[in-house]
Enzyme design. Structure first.
Site, PDB file in Angstrom:
ATOM      1  N   GLU A 196      -1.372  -8.873   3.903  1.00 22.60           N
ATOM      2  CA  GLU A 196      -1.120  -9.173   5.321  1.00 22.60           C
ATOM      3  C   GLU A 196      -2.406  -9.422   6.098  1.00 22.60           C
ATOM      4  O   GLU A 196      -2.396 -10.193   7.071  1.00 22.60           O
ATOM      5  CB  GLU A 196      -0.313  -8.034   5.972  1.00 22.60           C
ATOM      6  CG  GLU A 196      -1.094  -6.822   6.436  1.00 22.60           C
ATOM      7  CD  GLU A 196      -1.616  -5.921   5.331  1.00 22.60           C
ATOM      8  OE1 GLU A 196      -2.444  -5.031   5.609  1.00 22.60           O
ATOM      9  OE2 GLU A 196      -1.195  -6.095   4.171  1.00 22.60           O
ATOM     10  N   CYS A 251       0.831  -1.211   0.000  1.00 16.84           N
ATOM     11  CA  CYS A 251       0.000   0.000   0.000  1.00 16.84           C
ATOM     12  C   CYS A 251       0.869   1.266   0.000  1.00 16.84           C
ATOM     13  O   CYS A 251       1.488   1.584  -1.008  1.00 16.84           O
ATOM     14  CB  CYS A 251      -0.995  -0.042   1.144  1.00 16.84           C
ATOM     15  SG  CYS A 251      -2.353   1.144   0.928  1.00 16.84           S
ATOM     16  N   HIS A 286      -3.669  -5.462   0.355  1.00 18.69           N
ATOM     17  CA  HIS A 286      -3.242  -5.810   1.716  1.00 18.69           C
ATOM     18  C   HIS A 286      -3.208  -7.325   1.951  1.00 18.69           C
ATOM     19  O   HIS A 286      -4.073  -7.871   2.646  1.00 18.69           O
ATOM     20  CB  HIS A 286      -4.168  -5.136   2.735  1.00 18.69           C
ATOM     21  CG  HIS A 286      -3.953  -3.664   2.818  1.00 18.69           C
ATOM     22  ND1 HIS A 286      -3.054  -3.085   3.678  1.00 18.69           N
ATOM     23  CD2 HIS A 286      -4.501  -2.646   2.101  1.00 18.69           C
ATOM     24  CE1 HIS A 286      -3.063  -1.776   3.507  1.00 18.69           C
ATOM     25  NE2 HIS A 286      -3.933  -1.483   2.552  1.00 18.69           N
TER      26      HIS A 286
END
Length: 248
Positions: free
Chosen positions: A221, A112, A219
């Site tokens: 993660e 990001c 994202h």
């Protein structure tokens, strides 16, 4: 076997009379649980830091996402309040850290804001409100309080054939892209690895990089343990940092 050590960029946050150097748990947890790395947060002291002394001791670097935006002065644009919020302390640390990590061939994963930092660090520019550009989707997160809803996987991206990301995931995947800024002029040193249906650049790699270097606008993660493509990206980073640790 030596556990790889992974360095994370830090945001600067003011809270309860203190200035904190911090990183979101989701990034740290994803690398710990899926990549197999030991997370360490680098304090954001900019030019006061000896980056080589730090990089001598780590096997990978993660540039995290953040609510703040890269200050436009770093890509030759006059700043306005509407283009914020900013974190110039982070900029002063993360931009040179990214450049030095690439120069040394240390595995690098940029997520990001991290992708935006990567582009700016190598000479590219950003669009501050990509949703206002002609024929663009609104990539900002939905206006919900629930974090799972905010980070919901909600649009597709097309993966470039034969690239770094193309060796990790399928040619078409669904992602949880939630961002306001986006790549405007891509750095000459970067290759496009994925695009959204509206043409927005969603992933990049560094041309000719000596080590694993990937930037994604979404994202991975957040769903690293449950979403297949997200997990694959973190596992690929894990393989790179494990190989680096074995050589150190």
């Amino acid at each position: 076997m030596t556990t790889p050590v992974v360095l994370f960029t830090a945001d600067s946050r003011d809270f309860d009379g203190y200035t904190w150097h911090c990183a979101p748990t989701t990034y740290l947890e994803a690398v710990l649980a899926v990549s197999g790395g030991m997370p360490l947060i680098l304090s954001a002291f900019g030019p006061r830091l000896d980056l080589d002394a730090v990089l001598d001791r780590v096997d990978g670097v993660v540039a995290t996402g953040s609510k703040s935006n890269v200050h436009p002065s770093h890509y030759g644009v006059a700043a306005t309040e509407a283009m914020g919020p900013y974190d110039e302390v982070r900029d002063a640390t993360s931009l040179p850290l990214i450049r030095r990590t690439i120069e040394r061939g240390i595995p690098l994963l940029c997520i990001c804001r991290g992708l935006q930092e990567l582009n700016v660090a190598l000479g590219g520019t950003l669009a501050s409100d990509a949703q206002d550009l002609p024929d663009r989707m609104d990539h900002r997160h939905p206006d919900v309080a629930d974090m799972d809803g905010k980070f919901a996987i909600r649009h597709g991206v097309t993966i470039a054939a034969g690239g770094c990301l193309g060796r990790i995931v399928d040619p078409e995947i669904q992602v949880n892209s939630l961002h306001r800024q986006a790549v405007a002029r891509l750095s000459d040193r970067l290759a496009v690895e994925a695009t959204a249906p509206d043409g927005t650049i969603e992933a990049v790699s560094v041309k000719g990089a000596a080590g694993f270097t990937l930037g994604v606008q979404w994202h991975p993660e957040y769903w690293a343990t449950t979403d297949g493509p997200s997990k694959a990206i973190l596992q690929a980073f894990g393989a790179a940092i494990s190989a680096a640790a074995a050589k150190r």
